[in-house]
Enzyme design. Structure first.
Site, PDB file in Angstrom:
ATOM      1  N   SER A 150       0.846  -1.189   0.000  1.00 29.84           N
ATOM      2  CA  SER A 150       0.000   0.000   0.000  1.00 29.84           C
ATOM      3  C   SER A 150       0.884   1.242   0.000  1.00 29.84           C
ATOM      4  CB  SER A 150      -0.900  -0.007   1.240  1.00 29.84           C
ATOM      5  OG  SER A 150      -1.699   1.151   1.279  1.00 29.84           O
ATOM      6  N   GLY A 151       0.622   2.148  -0.933  1.00 25.63           N
ATOM      7  CA  GLY A 151       1.426   3.364  -1.036  1.00 25.63           C
ATOM      8  C   GLY A 151       2.584   3.253  -1.997  1.00 25.63           C
ATOM      9  N   THR A 155      -2.069   2.370  -8.015  1.00 22.13           N
ATOM     10  CA  THR A 155      -3.203   3.040  -8.657  1.00 22.13           C
ATOM     11  C   THR A 155      -2.736   4.040  -9.703  1.00 22.13           C
ATOM     12  OG1 THR A 155      -4.539   2.753  -6.660  1.00 22.13           O
ATOM     13  CG2 THR A 155      -5.270   4.413  -8.232  1.00 22.13           C
ATOM     14  N   ASN A 199      -0.816   5.538   3.197  1.00 23.09           N
ATOM     15  CA  ASN A 199      -1.097   6.101   1.880  1.00 23.09           C
ATOM     16  C   ASN A 199      -2.308   7.019   1.978  1.00 23.09           C
ATOM     17  OD1 ASN A 199      -1.327   6.612  -0.829  1.00 23.09           O
ATOM     18  ND2 ASN A 199      -1.914   4.547  -1.420  1.00 23.09           N
ATOM     19  N   SER A 202      -5.316   5.369  -0.669  1.00 23.00           N
ATOM     20  CA  SER A 202      -5.210   3.909  -0.726  1.00 23.00           C
ATOM     21  C   SER A 202      -6.502   3.298  -1.263  1.00 23.00           C
ATOM     22  CB  SER A 202      -4.927   3.363   0.678  1.00 23.00           C
ATOM     23  OG  SER A 202      -4.910   1.952   0.672  1.00 23.00           O
ATOM     24  N   SER A 203      -6.376   2.404  -2.238  1.00 22.92           N
ATOM     25  CA  SER A 203      -7.542   1.692  -2.773  1.00 22.92           C
ATOM     26  C   SER A 203      -8.000   0.672  -1.737  1.00 22.92           C
ATOM     27  CB  SER A 203      -7.186   0.985  -4.081  1.00 22.92           C
ATOM     28  OG  SER A 203      -6.779   1.898  -5.059  1.00 22.92           O
ATOM     29  N   GLY A 426      -2.382  -4.093  -1.972  1.00 18.15           N
ATOM     30  CA  GLY A 426      -1.114  -4.752  -1.705  1.00 18.15           C
ATOM     31  C   GLY A 426      -1.134  -5.470  -0.362  1.00 18.15           C
ATOM     32  N   GLU A 428      -0.775  -6.273   3.348  1.00 25.67           N
ATOM     33  CA  GLU A 428      -0.921  -5.342   4.475  1.00 25.67           C
ATOM     34  C   GLU A 428      -0.574  -6.035   5.794  1.00 25.67           C
ATOM     35  OE1 GLU A 428      -4.282  -2.230   2.793  1.00 25.67           O
ATOM     36  OE2 GLU A 428      -4.795  -3.547   4.457  1.00 25.67           O
TER      37      GLU A 428
END
Length: 839
Positions: A150-151, A155, A199, A202-203, A426, A428
């Protein structure tokens, strides 16, 4: 040489004394000049690459392929050359720079269009062009699998790839399809992205965007979503936010069209203030709402429908502010005050009766044999019921928005081929990891397995099948971990079984896990006395807290509350909660009657009915298997996104964080296979069809396809180590297919040149003949004209000469006559006087 270091993972040192086999110590000098006696335990430290290779754009090109060389090359390219993209065999590594870079403009897209990989610097556009070219050339579906923490920039990478395809693919019959595909980004981000501790954007869901092509032109797109994190609607950890759309609405509450929604600052709503972070540094909520509304308009959502959607979202926020009070100390029952302002706003916005809402928030209907009665709920149960309704409402809003986007992007004529872009959460690992993190990490395990199968397992097994000489490369197979999660009596099986129990709870489920899986090497029990478990994932160990797993997996919503929403006066709300089995015809008829008539609730279709509804984990497992089948039917292209630091600072490289991600995503193993293996392969028939132009006449006379290919390659490549002929396929080392493409291009160019030479010669001769005939004709007419002109001039000259001569002769005669007369006159006079004098 490279030696291990606590801070930098690896640091460089120079050998100062000669080494002999058997020496126990290596004498080194570090970069700061200090001396070091390095003890040699099992093996010598890895050697450094020459300076000229330190910034190689393909890690496979390094002379020494090992972890420190890869890490150093990435660091040099990122910090010194400001290059965020690097090839690693078949993988593109993308490092998040945390600042905008001028490398994504339209002219850059056109620069990469039509170019071969390796011709220009590594770029997401280069990989996208390779996927596009393979789709056009071979007619096979492609996919871009973007993974990372994440981050790490997944995306953003997906958005750039979409821009590339819509730009180079153009549009077929609909010039607005490109705008619509790109407009789906702000909409999906507003409803599906949120700020986390790692992030700001973050999605919180997974998406697979399938872009359809027909004759190499974009015809439409489809978005498939996976596991929206609905728990974020009602709870956020510290320093995190709810979904962006809520903060966009709160920041724009002063707009005239939004004043009737009862909105104010995000800090006044329970569902948006729990993280104590109502603003994010990289977002401007008020401006983002304008972008969201503009994108919705492009996607065919009219203004009136947008405002109706915003009223439902505002109602969710007001629902979170409804105060539930206990009636007595025991807390067996509860109530909501009739004058509750938040409740009034909720009911007004949704067009439902406040009395019915308060009744079903605080009571539950129980049906026994021939008898129905109401059971009062405790305050905690009522709050859980309220939150369950809010999560279910937002889930339906998200589902509806995705369907709207897909309807706008749908292609009526269909598509021949497609390119999919997978942008999924991603891996986590937080301090507290719950059901959502478990599902997210389960998805990443499946993606890692697909990567392992494609890059490692299938690669090596095919060499064995084709009887190609090959030394096996060891890799970490995560199938045992996946079996632990999804296998028979695995974690998901036991969770679903617990959800079917009337009194099933998290503690009972945790005990079943301990009894079943403590012997597994991928499962551990924490030392602390609490209901939790540890799973040893491919990227590391993660501890999950069992609290909330059973309830989230059930995803139960009170039937009575959903029934109230179905009976709402809001047309959009009725559409959101349309019963299963109710088609568009019945929906339209209920709309056209002038008022909405609530349908009779169907027990099997209600979300709270557990007999017919699958659990969240079962739904996710099914959709994940479908995704794996889809990806397995395409030619995958991998982008590994790397997060260079946790502080999100621009162009700062934390070696420890980077190497953790490199180890987890299989980059090092990919380098070893790509450098020593044969990444390109063709069946003999495909090779002959593709490279027929390179074959000589004698080779084409043969009948055995393998023998023809072998003879042709022996002549074309000469070095037998660059290729291998298997039982049914021919295998090439990296770069050889590009060499064959260049040879074929040369051959076709020579043939084209020959044809052009003869054609241009014939055209030139024909043109010369016509020009000569025209010149002769012109010359004939010109010479005739000049001859006639000369004759006319001659005649004129004769006439002029005649007249002139006559004039000159006359004048000479007259002068002579006059002179003679004058002389005669004087002479006669003289003689006359003389005669007179004589007389």
């Amino acid at each position: 040489v490279w030696i291990p270091d606590c801070a930098e993972v690896w640091k460089v040192a120079e050998i100062t004394r000669g080494y002999k086999e058997g020496d126990a110590i290596l004498h080194l000098r570090l970069e700061d000049g200090s001396a070091l006696a390095y003890p040699i335990e099992s093996q010598l430290p890895p050697l450094c690459n020459p300076e000229c290779l330190s910034g190689a754009d393909d890690l496979v090109a390094l002379s020494y392929l090992h972890e420190p060389a890869v890490l150093h090359s990435l660091r040099c390219r990122f910090l010194e050359a400001k290059a965020i993209y690097t090839y690693c065999g078949i993988i593109l590594i993308a490092i998040n720079p945390y600042e905008p870079l001028p490398i994504y403009e339209e002219e850059v897209i056109h620069a990469y269009s039509g170019r071969e990989m390796g011709d220009m610097d590594p770029h997401i556009f280069a990989l996208a062009e390779e996927a596009y070219k393979q789709m056009v050339r071979f007619g096979k579906n492609q996919s871009l699998i973007i993974s990372g923490e994440s981050g790490a920039g997944k995306t953003a990478t997906a958005k750039y790839a979409m821009r590339y395809f819509t730009t180079v693919g153009g549009c077929l019959g609909n010039s607005s399809i490109e705008e619509k595909v790109l407009a789906s980004n702000p909409v999906m981000e507003a409803f599906g992205n949120a700020k986390t501790t790692r992030n700001d954007n973050s999605s919180r869901f997974g998406k697979y965007i399938e872009i359809g092509f027909s004759h190499s032109c974009v015809t439409g797109a489809t978005i498939k979503t996976y596991l929206l994190e609905k728990s974020r609607v009602t709870f956020q950890a510290k320093a995190e936010r709810n979904y962006h759309i809520f903060y966009q609405l709160c920041a724009s509450a002063a707009l005239p069209e939004l004043r009737g929604l009862g909105l104010c600052g995000a800090e006044f709503f329970h569902y948006t203030r729990q993280g104590q972070c109502t603003a994010a540094h990289s977002t401007e909520d008020e401006a983002d709402l304008d972008s969201t509304r503009h994108a919705c308009s492009l996607l065919g959502v009219p203004e009136a429908e947008q405002l109706e959607l915003f009223s439902i979202l505002a109602a969710i926020l007001h629902l979170g502010n409804v105060v539930v009070r206990g009636r007595d100390r025991r807390g067996d029952s509860c109530f909501v005050e009739a004058a509750d302002e938040a409740l009034g706003l909720f009911c007004t916005l949704l067009g439902v009766e406040a009395l019915q809402v308060t009744r079903w928030l605080c009571h539950r209907k129980l049906v026994t044999a021939g008898e129905t009665f109401l059971k009062p709920l405790s305050r905690q149960q009522a709050l859980e019921s309220r939150d369950a309704l809010a999560k279910y409402m937002y889930g339906q809003v998200f589902r509806w928005m995705v369907s709207k986007v897909n309807r706008a992007l749908r292609s009526l004529e269909g598509h021949c081929t497609s390119i999919g872009i997978l942008d999924i959460y991603g891996f986590e690992m937080f301090e507290l990891n719950s059901f959502e993190q478990f599902c997210i990490n389960y998805a990443n395990e499946k993606l890692q397995q697909l990567f392992n199968l494609h890059v490692f397992k299938w690669e090596q097994e095919e060499y064995v099948t084709e009887e190609i000489p090959w030394v096996f490369v060891d890799f970490c197979d995560n199938q045992p971990c996946i079996e632990l999660i999804e296998g028979r009596l695995g974690i998901l099986d036991l969770l679903n079984e617990e959800c079917k129990m009337p009194q099933g709870n998290d503690g009972s489920w945790a005990q079943k896990l301990y009894q079943t899986h403590l012997t597994s090497s991928h499962f551990q029990k924490p030392k602390r006395p609490m209901d939790a478990f540890i799973v040893c994932h491919f990227a590391g160990k993660v501890e999950y807290q069992c609290d909330g797993f059973v309830e989230k997996n059930r995803d139960a919503v009170p039937e009575e509350l959903v029934g109230l929403l179905r009976a709402s006066k809001s047309a959009l709300l009725m559409e959101l909660f349309l019963e299963e089995g109710s088609g568009p015809t019945s929906l339209q008829s209920r709309r056209s009657s002038g008022h909405w008539v609530p349908a009779r609730p169907s027990r099997r279709s209600l979300p709270g009915s557990q007999k017919s509804k699958k659990s969240i984990s079962s739904q996710f497992k099914t959709s994940l298997h479908r995704l794996m089948e889809t990806l397995g039917s395409t030619t995958p292209h991998y982008i590994r996104c790397i997060k260079p630091n946790d502080a999100k600072l621009p162009f700062m490289f934390d070696s420890r964080r980077a190497v953790e991600q490199l180890r987890a995503c299989g980059v090092l193993e990919t380098i070893r296979i790509s450098a020593s293996g044969y990444p390109s392969r063709w069946t003999y028939q495909e090779f002959l069809e593709r490279y027929r132009a390179l074959l000589s006449r004698e080779e084409l006379m043969g009948t055995d396809e393998k023998q023809i290919c072998s003879l042709a390659l022996e002549r074309l490549l000469q070095d037998p180590s660059k290729y291998r002929c298997g039982k049914s396929k021919v295998f090439f080392q990296a770069g050889q297919v590009a060499h064959l493409e260049a040879l074929q291009c040369q051959q076709l160019r020579a043939a084209c040149t020959l044809l052009q030479r003869h054609l241009r010669g014939w055209l030139a001769r024909r043109h010369l003949g016509r020009a000569r005939a025209a010149a002769i004709c012109l010359q004939r007419h010109a010479r005739g004209m000049l001859a006639r002109r000369m004759l006319r001039r001659t005649r004129a000259a004769v006439v002029l000469q005649k007249a002139l001569r006559m004039a000159l002769a006359r004048r000479s005669y007259l002068r002579l006559l006059q002179a003679v007369i004058t002389i005669q006159a004087f002479t006669r006079g003289m003689f006359a006087r003389r005669l007179h004098q004589q007389v």
